[in-house]
Design an enzyme around this catalytic site. Structure first.
Site, PDB file in Angstrom:
ATOM      1  N   GLY A 433      -1.721  20.479  44.054  1.00 11.28           N
ATOM      2  CA  GLY A 433      -1.537  20.127  42.647  1.00 11.28           C
ATOM      3  C   GLY A 433      -2.738  20.335  41.761  1.00 11.28           C
ATOM      4  N   GLU A 485      -3.496  20.247  36.466  1.00 11.00           N
ATOM      5  CA  GLU A 485      -3.756  18.832  36.181  1.00 11.00           C
ATOM      6  C   GLU A 485      -5.056  18.592  35.411  1.00 11.00           C
ATOM      7  OE1 GLU A 485      -3.226  16.366  39.643  1.00 11.00           O
ATOM      8  OE2 GLU A 485      -1.433  17.433  40.269  1.00 11.00           O
ATOM      9  N   HIS A 695     -11.778  18.481  51.844  1.00 10.36           N
ATOM     10  CA  HIS A 695     -12.806  17.449  51.736  1.00 10.36           C
ATOM     11  C   HIS A 695     -14.159  17.950  52.225  1.00 10.36           C
ATOM     12  CE1 HIS A 695      -9.004  15.221  51.686  1.00 10.36           C
ATOM     13  NE2 HIS A 695      -9.643  14.370  50.926  1.00 10.36           N
TER      14      HIS A 695
END
Length: 760
Positions: A433, A485, A695
């Protein structure tokens, strides 16, 4: 009564730790600067708690990344591949374990990460092998004790905090299945004894050993391991050991505390107040003191002093005042630091809130009330009573039926219609996203929030970012695109600002993992959708491409779990209110031509109660909440959901019951181990196993991504596999993201050719 704290937030009131760590990783400051920021935060924390009047103040609760990783370094539990890297200093070794290491000939992945029990905090998972050796490697805890001495002065007030030996093993994983991690306890306990002796030599009196596994359903093996560990420690240690457990009650495991030598036991009376009677009866004939965890360390509402005083008085009547201690139920790392830094919250709501600093003073208030201060009790009662009457008639009159929880047809029927409608290739590629949130993007949002630029200017700039990210995704050749986003600060905070009954804070930062901080919204009233929340941005993105663009929403359970939730009504009522608001947005997206809608639920697993006896009640409302949000669409509209780092092996039936058409999740760090369980369960719907660990800053190669796809294809039907990163990309840099996603789409292209013969 001794007043103490289990742990204090370590990020700094202005997120100084985050900024300093990221500057160090980007070679913009040196180790001395990093350590100086750490010392400053620790000093401020100790001074606040000392000034408030705590009798015992935690030490070693500070961490530059993660307290479980700190424990692994203290015990020398460092995987060989990280020890083999030539590092300039121990901190670089530490960060390579947390973030991976990619430089020159070295290309080593980050260690696995998962959720800390049922919280939104992520920890680095220790790794063990059969020949594991433990030894004191890090001096951090001893250095911090000496730092604390300079601030607190009275050494007996300093309480070093350690994860207990059994919980440490429990939190880790075996690198190979040829042994059980609990078998390592005989090697581990002597090192704990050495550490405690060294702390004693520093003049430390109290030592806190955290054993949160006591709140779990323990196996016989784990119980025997616990009894062995604390018998050994009790035989060789004379310090005042405070054994702590939190996040649930320990009644079922109380027998494990027979015949062990500890000075005090801490229990969580916020999560399980009913355990108190049983614990009191158990301790009555012993010499063990009882620490009452009565201030909520996981929510922001003020303590109900009347309820707390009842528990304190009952405990004093049983055991005597000199055997009672009071504290928050758990570490305060799960709440923001200081409510006084908030200037925009309405005073009536703000008066009912307490952040970490205020929670310390609540302990002081409770002691004053016990000593006879009735005014504090009355003031507290008046604030709580005043707030009880909040209502919202539009929400309360809504009627919910069983039809609101179910799709019109089964997945098999929907899948066939969706494949015809969407016309996607085998191994379709997408992202979760978000895309990188650059300084420019953050600056634009900040200027708009401060009204430095107009809404028109802001909209124009965000649309430019969307156009750019659509072009980048098309160039990479992703199959299903997202809008990036860029208008969102955070996947939950953004929606909180669009929904009635939820507020956002200015500085309510909480650590999620490492340098990643979030500002959990505060649900203070009934939740209601006032208008479209995402439609304009998603539809604009779709207008810029002929490829499919996903609508991106956050699910009701995640909004609930990643917010501070009102405590004056059942949690499921709040969940259904949020779910209905998301449902309305889903239907609006569909009405506007969006064919794929992702409703992220990364928190569905973390909200699970620790004990299985409580699972049914949780899943009854949590799954209904998700299905309420997703079930109103046509068969042809494809519903995706996403889940983050969690253990799913024991909840597959409930994941399947969510009935999402596609589920995406983390599997890259665990090298697809999770998929065996999905395969054994015969998970019926489509899955996007993460093939790229976002990450870590390292860039995965085409070969390693293909290898993960191949592993997935051996566990799952090829027609059901999606290819995607394991989470959103907002924290990464563009140069990492573009290369990694290009490698991902190349690997998918190769897989379509090489693995096509496996199609049945």
């Amino acid at each position: 009564m001794l007043k103490h704290n289990l742990g204090y937030p370590r990020i700094g009131i202005k997120r100084e730790l985050k900024n300093s760590c990221e500057a160090y990783w980007n070679n913009k400051n040196d180790l001395n600067n990093l350590f100086e920021i750490g010392r400053k935060i620790k000093k401020e924390n100790w001074e606040v708690q000392n000034k408030a009047g705590l009798d015992l103040i935690p030490c070693n609760d500070f961490s530059f990344y993660d307290h479980v990783l700190d424990m692994a370094l203290l015990l020398g539990a460092i995987p060989e591949e990280y020890m083999s890297i030539h590092h300039n200093n121990p901190m670089d070794l530490y960060f390579s374990m947390a973030r991976g290491f990619q430089k020159d000939k070295w290309d080593i992945r980050a260690m696995e990460m998962t959720k800390w029990f049922n919280t939104n905090y992520h920890y680095i998972v220790p790794e063990f092998d059969k020949t594991q050796k433990f030894f004191i490697f890090s001096n951090k805890i001893f250095e911090e004790v000496n730092e604390a001495k300079k601030i607190i002065k009275f050494t007996k007030k300093i309480k070093p905090v350690l994860i207990g030996p059994v919980s440490f093993l429990f939190l880790g994983k075996e690198k190979k299945r040829s042994f059980h991690k609990m078998d390592l306890i005989e090697k581990l306990v002597p090192i704990y004894i050495q550490i405690i002796h060294k702390l004693q030599n520093e003049g430390v009196y109290w030592i806190q050993l955290d054993e949160p596994i006591l709140g779990l359903d323990l196996s016989d093996r784990e119980k025997e391991t616990f009894k062995y560990a604390y018998k050994e420690i009790g035989n060789k240690i004379s310090s005042e050991i405070l054994l702590t457990s939190y996040f649930d009650g320990i009644s079922e495991n109380i027998s494990l505390l027979k015949n062990i030598s500890i000075k005090a036991l801490h229990i969580d009376l916020v999560e399980d107040s009913k355990q108190l009677d049983k614990i009191l009866y158990f301790l009555k004939e012993s010499n063990i003191n009882l620490s009452l965890g009565i201030v909520n360390g996981r929510n922001v509402w003020i303590n109900n002093y009347a309820n707390s005083i009842k528990k304190i008085k009952k405990s004093i009547d049983f055991l005597g005042e000199d055997r009672i201690m009071i504290a928050p139920n758990c570490s305060l790392i799960h709440v923001p630091i200081d409510i006084e830094s908030e200037n925009l919250i309405h005073k009536d709501i703000k008066n009912r809130m307490a952040f970490a600093k205020q929670k310390i003073y609540e302990l002081i208030d409770l002691e004053k009330i016990i000593k006879g201060d009735k005014n504090l009790l009355l003031e507290n009662k008046n604030i709580i009573e005043k707030y009880k009457n909040e209502s919202n008639e539009k929400v309360k009159k809504r009627e919910i039926s069983n039809e609101n929880f179910n799709r019109k047809n089964t997945f098999e029927i929907r899948q066939k219609k969706q494949k015809e409608k969407l016309n996607l290739p085998i191994f379709p590629t997408t992202t979760i996203g978000s895309f990188p949130q650059t300084k420019e993007i953050r600056s634009i949002r900040n200027k708009f929030r401060k009204q430095i630029i107009s809404k028109e200017e802001y909209t124009k700039k965000i649309k430019e970012f969307i156009v750019d990210v659509i072009e980048k995704q098309e160039k990479i050749n992703l199959d299903v695109l997202v809008h990036g986003e860029f208008e969102r600060t955070d996947m939950v905070e953004y929606f909180s600002e669009k929904l009635q009954g939820i507020l956002s804070t200015e500085n309510g930062w909480v650590q999620s993992y490492g340098s990643r901080c979030v500002k959990p919204p505060i649900i203070y009233g009934n939740v209601n959708r006032m208008d479209d929340m995402t439609i304009d941005w998603i539809c604009f993105a779709q207008s810029r491409t002929t490829k499919l663009v996903k609508g991106m929403l956050t699910g009701p359970v995640t909004i609930l779990q990643w917010s501070f939730v009102r405590d004056d009504q059942p949690i499921y009522d709040t969940a259904y209110q949020i779910a209905w608001a998301i449902r309305e947005e889903v239907l609006s997206l569909e009405k506007n031509g969006i064919k794929i809608i992702q409703i992220d639920e990364p928190a569905i697993r973390e909200g699970l109660p620790l004990k299985k006896k409580n699972w049914k009640f949780y899943f009854d409302w949590a799954i209904k909440a998700f299905r309420m949000s997703s079930s109103g669409v046509k068969d042809e509209t494809q519903i995706h959901t996403h889940m983050c780092y969690s253990e799913f092996n024991d909840i597959f039936e409930h994941i399947a019951d969510m009935d999402a058409d596609v589920i995406t999740m983390e599997t890259s760090r665990s090298k697809m181990e999770l998929l065996k369980a999905f395969s054994d369960f015969s998970y019926p719907n489509e899955i996007g196993p993460g093939v790229y660990d976002i990450h870590s800053p390292r860039i995965p190669t085409v070969e390693e991504i293909y290898d993960l796809i191949e592993k997935a294809s051996k566990k799952l039907p090829i027609k059901n596999i999606w290819i995607n990163p394991d989470c959103g990309l907002k924290t990464r840099k563009w140069e990492e993201v573009l290369k990694s996603l290009k490698n991902m789409t190349e690997a998918a292209k190769i897989a379509r050719i090489k693995l096509v013969n496996q199609l049945s």
